[in-house]
Write a protein that holds these residues in place. Structure first.
Motif, PDB file in Angstrom:
ATOM      1  N   LYS A 158     -10.918  -8.674   0.455  1.00  0.00           N
ATOM      2  CA  LYS A 158     -11.959  -7.681   0.242  1.00  0.00           C
ATOM      3  C   LYS A 158     -11.658  -6.821  -0.974  1.00  0.00           C
ATOM      4  O   LYS A 158     -12.551  -6.445  -1.730  1.00  0.00           O
ATOM      5  N   ARG A 159     -10.381  -6.474  -1.162  1.00  0.00           N
ATOM      6  CA  ARG A 159      -9.980  -5.645  -2.296  1.00  0.00           C
ATOM      7  C   ARG A 159      -8.873  -6.339  -3.071  1.00  0.00           C
ATOM      8  O   ARG A 159      -7.926  -6.848  -2.496  1.00  0.00           O
ATOM      9  N   ARG A 160      -9.003  -6.332  -4.381  1.00  0.00           N
ATOM     10  CA  ARG A 160      -7.978  -6.915  -5.258  1.00  0.00           C
ATOM     11  C   ARG A 160      -7.635  -5.866  -6.311  1.00  0.00           C
ATOM     12  O   ARG A 160      -8.492  -5.468  -7.093  1.00  0.00           O
ATOM     13  N   VAL A 161      -6.402  -5.407  -6.300  1.00  0.00           N
ATOM     14  CA  VAL A 161      -5.991  -4.302  -7.168  1.00  0.00           C
ATOM     15  C   VAL A 161      -4.784  -4.722  -7.991  1.00  0.00           C
ATOM     16  O   VAL A 161      -3.839  -5.310  -7.470  1.00  0.00           O
ATOM     17  N   LEU A 162      -4.808  -4.435  -9.271  1.00  0.00           N
ATOM     18  CA  LEU A 162      -3.676  -4.676 -10.152  1.00  0.00           C
ATOM     19  C   LEU A 162      -3.250  -3.349 -10.762  1.00  0.00           C
ATOM     20  O   LEU A 162      -4.103  -2.559 -11.180  1.00  0.00           O
ATOM     21  N   TYR A 163      -1.958  -3.075 -10.753  1.00  0.00           N
ATOM     22  CA  TYR A 163      -1.473  -1.840 -11.364  1.00  0.00           C
ATOM     23  C   TYR A 163      -0.335  -2.165 -12.322  1.00  0.00           C
ATOM     24  O   TYR A 163       0.295  -3.208 -12.243  1.00  0.00           O
ATOM     25  N   CYS A 164      -0.088  -1.265 -13.247  1.00  0.00           N
ATOM     26  CA  CYS A 164       1.050  -1.431 -14.155  1.00  0.00           C
ATOM     27  C   CYS A 164       1.662  -0.055 -14.397  1.00  0.00           C
ATOM     28  O   CYS A 164       0.978   0.969 -14.339  1.00  0.00           O
ATOM     29  N   ASN A 165       2.951  -0.040 -14.640  1.00  0.00           N
ATOM     30  CA  ASN A 165       3.659   1.218 -14.871  1.00  0.00           C
ATOM     31  C   ASN A 165       3.436   1.713 -16.291  1.00  0.00           C
ATOM     32  O   ASN A 165       3.541   0.946 -17.248  1.00  0.00           O
TER      33      ASN A 165
END
Length: 219
Positions: free
Chosen positions: A184-191
């Motif tokens: 349902k949710r796809r999240v990408l993060y980066c520092n």
């Protein structure tokens, strides 16, 4: 995996560390989920690919995670506690046995895993994408080569048909992208800072190219 909340079922979250990592690297994340969501979610820190085992490659590590996920779900659904899996090892080494439900004390009530989430950072995200594809091929979401592979991060490997593995798992027609669509949710993060191995400008996705006018930038 999107599913309506059900009082008779569990939501399992699997956390995967990155290159040369260990479960301690995702301890803070696990604690935050437990503090904020309490008994609404079961958090498991994947341990089958700790330290040097991450160098075996995205595919080998992905298969290990698939095996580990199935083992964790078996323990949960037979009334065991995943907290008791601490110190146990999956079949990373020859001679080591797989975790089996019988290894854990049965509980009086059991619930099915009806929701599933995966969170991995850095290489753990790539391992997860491969693992989700393998799970999809197994029909998991409908129910609810050997040797060193460091060259995979440089896109110089030949995984299949002359294509590197990171290209294969990013093609829109492949099962790996199809598996991501199950969530349902796809999240990408980066520092933004303090990540010397994978800095912001190589880890992030953006609609704008900040380096298009590189000659005019003061660096």
């Amino acid at each position: 995996m999107p599913t309506d909340n059900n009082a008779d079922g569990h939501h399992l979250l699997v956390l995967q560390h990155g290159l040369w990592g260990n479960i301690g690297h995702v301890r803070f994340i696990a604690e935050q989920f437990k503090q904020r969501l309490g008994g609404r979610i079961l958090v498991y820190r994947a341990r089958a690919n700790e330290s040097g085992f991450t160098y075996d490659g995205v595919d080998i590590c992905g298969h290990r995670v698939v095996q580990e996920i199935y083992s964790v779900i078996k323990v949960i659904e037979t009334g065991g506690s995943i907290e008791e899996m601490k110190g146990q090892k999956l079949n990373k080494h020859k001679g080591k046995k797989n975790i089996q439900p019988d290894d854990f004390e049965a509980r009086s009530t059991t619930k099915k895993v009806i929701q599933f989430s995966y969170l991995g950072y850095s290489l753990g995200g790539l391992i997860g994408r491969f693992a989700m594809g393998m799970l999809d091929l197994d029909g998991f979401f409908d129910q609810v080569e050997q040797g060193g592979r460091g060259e995979q991060l440089q896109l110089v490997d030949d995984y299949i048909g002359g294509k590197p593995i990171l290209l294969v798992i990013s093609e829109s027609s492949c099962v790996f992208i199809h598996a991501l669509a199950r969530f349902k949710r796809r999240v990408l993060y980066c520092n933004i800072r303090n990540d010397l191995a994978v800095p912001f400008w190589t880890a992030s996705f953006s609609d704008a190219d900040p380096f298009r006018k590189l000659d005019s930038m003061e660096m």
